[in-house]
Scaffold this motif. Structure first.
Motif, PDB file in Angstrom:
ATOM      1  N   CYS A  99       0.833  -1.196   0.000  1.00 29.83           N
ATOM      2  CA  CYS A  99       0.000   0.000   0.000  1.00 29.83           C
ATOM      3  C   CYS A  99       0.870   1.248   0.000  1.00 29.83           C
ATOM      4  N   THR A 100       0.410   2.235  -0.730  1.00 28.59           N
ATOM      5  CA  THR A 100       1.105   3.510  -0.802  1.00 28.59           C
ATOM      6  C   THR A 100       0.144   4.624  -0.404  1.00 28.59           C
ATOM      7  N   TYR A 101       0.689   5.746   0.036  1.00 32.29           N
ATOM      8  CA  TYR A 101      -0.135   6.835   0.580  1.00 32.29           C
ATOM      9  C   TYR A 101      -0.152   8.019  -0.391  1.00 32.29           C
ATOM     10  N   TRP A 102      -0.719   7.789  -1.548  1.00 32.72           N
ATOM     11  CA  TRP A 102      -0.915   8.866  -2.507  1.00 32.72           C
ATOM     12  C   TRP A 102      -1.940   9.862  -1.982  1.00 32.72           C
ATOM     13  N   ASP A 103      -1.756  11.143  -2.357  1.00 35.85           N
ATOM     14  CA  ASP A 103      -2.783  12.133  -2.028  1.00 35.85           C
ATOM     15  C   ASP A 103      -3.682  12.331  -3.246  1.00 35.85           C
ATOM     16  N   GLU A 104      -4.570  13.341  -3.162  1.00 36.02           N
ATOM     17  CA  GLU A 104      -5.570  13.518  -4.224  1.00 36.02           C
ATOM     18  C   GLU A 104      -4.961  13.878  -5.574  1.00 36.02           C
ATOM     19  N   MET A 105      -3.784  14.489  -5.595  1.00 35.95           N
ATOM     20  CA  MET A 105      -3.181  14.887  -6.861  1.00 35.95           C
ATOM     21  C   MET A 105      -2.743  13.677  -7.675  1.00 35.95           C
ATOM     22  N   PHE A 106      -2.345  12.609  -6.995  1.00 32.31           N
ATOM     23  CA  PHE A 106      -1.940  11.390  -7.683  1.00 32.31           C
ATOM     24  C   PHE A 106      -3.111  10.446  -7.917  1.00 32.31           C
ATOM     25  N   VAL A 107      -4.046  10.442  -6.988  1.00 32.34           N
ATOM     26  CA  VAL A 107      -5.163   9.486  -7.060  1.00 32.34           C
ATOM     27  C   VAL A 107      -6.061   9.768  -8.257  1.00 32.34           C
ATOM     28  N   THR A 108      -6.282  11.041  -8.573  1.00 31.46           N
ATOM     29  CA  THR A 108      -7.157  11.398  -9.690  1.00 31.46           C
ATOM     30  C   THR A 108      -6.334  11.684 -10.943  1.00 31.46           C
ATOM     31  N   PHE A 109      -6.866  11.226 -12.067  1.00 32.77           N
ATOM     32  CA  PHE A 109      -6.241  11.531 -13.357  1.00 32.77           C
ATOM     33  C   PHE A 109      -7.323  11.519 -14.434  1.00 32.77           C
ATOM     34  N   PRO A 110      -7.505  12.607 -15.168  1.00 32.98           N
ATOM     35  CA  PRO A 110      -6.925  13.941 -14.946  1.00 32.98           C
ATOM     36  C   PRO A 110      -7.362  14.519 -13.593  1.00 32.98           C
ATOM     37  N   VAL A 111      -6.613  15.523 -13.131  1.00 30.48           N
ATOM     38  CA  VAL A 111      -6.837  16.052 -11.788  1.00 30.48           C
ATOM     39  C   VAL A 111      -8.197  16.724 -11.673  1.00 30.48           C
ATOM     40  N   THR A 112      -8.613  17.494 -12.674  1.00 27.99           N
ATOM     41  CA  THR A 112      -9.907  18.182 -12.624  1.00 27.99           C
ATOM     42  C   THR A 112     -10.755  17.758 -13.816  1.00 27.99           C
ATOM     43  N   GLU A 113     -11.999  17.414 -13.539  1.00 33.69           N
ATOM     44  CA  GLU A 113     -12.957  17.042 -14.581  1.00 33.69           C
ATOM     45  C   GLU A 113     -14.343  17.496 -14.155  1.00 33.69           C
ATOM     46  N   ASP A 114     -15.214  17.678 -15.124  1.00 34.04           N
ATOM     47  CA  ASP A 114     -16.614  17.983 -14.844  1.00 34.04           C
ATOM     48  C   ASP A 114     -17.432  16.707 -15.034  1.00 34.04           C
ATOM     49  N   HIS A 115     -18.367  16.492 -14.140  1.00 32.42           N
ATOM     50  CA  HIS A 115     -19.349  15.398 -14.239  1.00 32.42           C
ATOM     51  C   HIS A 115     -18.778  14.017 -13.947  1.00 32.42           C
ATOM     52  N   ASP A 116     -17.497  13.785 -14.119  1.00 35.21           N
ATOM     53  CA  ASP A 116     -16.974  12.439 -13.868  1.00 35.21           C
ATOM     54  C   ASP A 116     -15.537  12.535 -13.378  1.00 35.21           C
ATOM     55  N   MET A 117     -15.107  11.455 -12.724  1.00 36.61           N
ATOM     56  CA  MET A 117     -13.767  11.450 -12.127  1.00 36.61           C
ATOM     57  C   MET A 117     -13.322  10.011 -11.917  1.00 36.61           C
ATOM     58  N   LEU A 118     -12.028   9.770 -12.089  1.00 39.89           N
ATOM     59  CA  LEU A 118     -11.420   8.494 -11.723  1.00 39.89           C
ATOM     60  C   LEU A 118     -10.747   8.649 -10.365  1.00 39.89           C
ATOM     61  N   ILE A 119     -11.092   7.763  -9.446  1.00 39.75           N
ATOM     62  CA  ILE A 119     -10.473   7.728  -8.120  1.00 39.75           C
ATOM     63  C   ILE A 119      -9.741   6.403  -8.024  1.00 39.75           C
TER      64      ILE A 119
END
Length: 376
Positions: A99-119
């Motif tokens: 396990c690694t302790y990524w923060d939100e900048m690494f967890v999401t890609f792309p970092v900002t999106e409208d309506h949908d997001m990958l976590i």
């Protein structure tokens, strides 16, 4: 010779009072049922006097690690997290990863999106370089792996919080509302209201500019466990949802028809898990040149937020159409009783004789009128 008076006869309504309590009770029963349907069901329950429209709007999603919240929360040590390799080699018969302790900048890609997001819940890191330092101008040049891939789980991804900032607009009503100004609820897969303790918050009870959900709360509302077996094809893989990823659709449903005050709006969230799906996203990372790169293969929760609902305002034309269509049922009731009267009941011949009456032919009436004139 054709009798045009008979062929083109005009049928007019005749009121006959048939003194039969069976017909009277049946007719008034029909009227009572029609009244209940028009007033009770159509007008009061379905509110078919409203002009209805679907709202439109905008959404912005953002993610936050638990240690970055206004009231920070530490994540658990990997040795205490059951799906981490630092804890054990397997969990629920699935292989564990470090396990690694990524923060939100690494967890999401792309970092900002409208309506949908990958976590991301899991990622694989692959180091690659150009084969034999070849040139990308060469059509046979390709990247090859420098070392075995490394796979990691994101520690305590369920503790991350997702903020949904949303605005809805009703064009014909000319109404604009922000989510933070409305009352909101989160419903689970059984339609029950989900409690929202801190750090979760909704609507005007919210101290943030948007609705805030822990990922665990959204998963619970969708009745999904990341450590269950994934049903994504091919099914023989025997991997968990945390490993392969899932797709969730969150519906924001707006309404103002729950009361008779149509300036009062509210909304509800329903989270639906899309079966037989997985989700991944690959990100190449180049450092100094194109000769070497690291590919991050993220698998995780793909969440899609959709705005829906039905908003209404009083419209006299809609009310009039509803009443006219309902009153048409009165003709049906009269027709049914008339059929019973002249075709089915024992005294149908008597009733038919009183209900239908024919006048003499026009020629006969003229002849009688002529004869009466001559006599006089």
């Amino acid at each position: 010779m054709v009798e045009w008076d008979s062929l083109l006869a005009y049928a007019t309504t005749r009121i006959v009072k048939i003194r039969d309590k069976r017909l009277g009770l049946l007719y008034y029963f029909f009227l009572f049922v029609i009244f209940l349907y028009i007033v009770g069901w159509t007008l009061l329950y379905q509110k078919r006097y409203l002009h209805l429209e679907n709202p439109v709007g905008s959404i912005r999603l953002s993610l936050l690690a638990p240690e970055h919240r206004p009231i920070p929360e530490k994540r658990s040590p990997a040795s205490q997290i059951p799906y981490c390799l630092q804890n054990s080699t397997t969990y629920r018969n699935f292989s564990n990863y470090n396990c690694t302790y990524w923060d939100e900048m690494f967890v999401t890609f792309p970092v900002t999106e409208d309506h949908d997001m990958l976590i991301a819940t899991r990622y694989t890191s692959i180091s690659q370089s150009l084969h034999n330092n070849c040139s990308l101008l060469d059509h046979e040049c390709e990247y090859v792996d420098d070392s075995p891939a490394e796979t990691f789980y994101i520690a305590d991804i369920e503790k991350f919080t997702l903020m949904v900032e949303h605005t809805m607009y009703a064009p014909s009503m000319n109404k604009v509302r922000n989510g933070e100004d409305l009352s909101g609820e989160l419903l689970d897969c059984r339609g029950q209201v989900v409690p929202m303790p801190y750090p979760n918050s909704l609507g005007k009870d919210n101290s943030s500019t948007g609705d805030v959900f822990e990922i665990s709360k959204l998963l619970s509302a969708a009745c999904v466990d990341l450590d269950d077996l994934s049903d994504a094809p091919p099914r023989y893989q025997s991997k968990s949802k945390r490993d392969l990823g899932i797709v969730l659709i969150a519906f924001i449903t707006y309404s103002n028809t729950f009361s008779f005050n149509y300036n009062n709006f509210k909304y509800t969230y329903r989270v639906q898990w899309v079966k037989d799906t997985k989700f991944k996203s690959e990100q190449p990372i180049y450092t100094k040149s194109l000769d070497k790169r690291v590919v991050w293969d993220r698998h995780g929760i793909r969440i899609i937020v959709l705005q829906t609902g039905m908003l209404g305002k009083f419209d006299f034309q809609v009310l009039l159409l509803t009443l006219v269509s309902g009153l048409g049922l009165l003709a049906v009731a009269t027709t049914v009783v008339d059929i019973l009267t002249v075709y089915i009941l024992p005294f149908k011949k008597v009733y038919k004789k009183h209900k239908f009456q024919e006048t003499p032919l026009l020629e006969d009436l003229r002849r009688e009128q002529y004869e009466d004139f001559n006599i006089s």
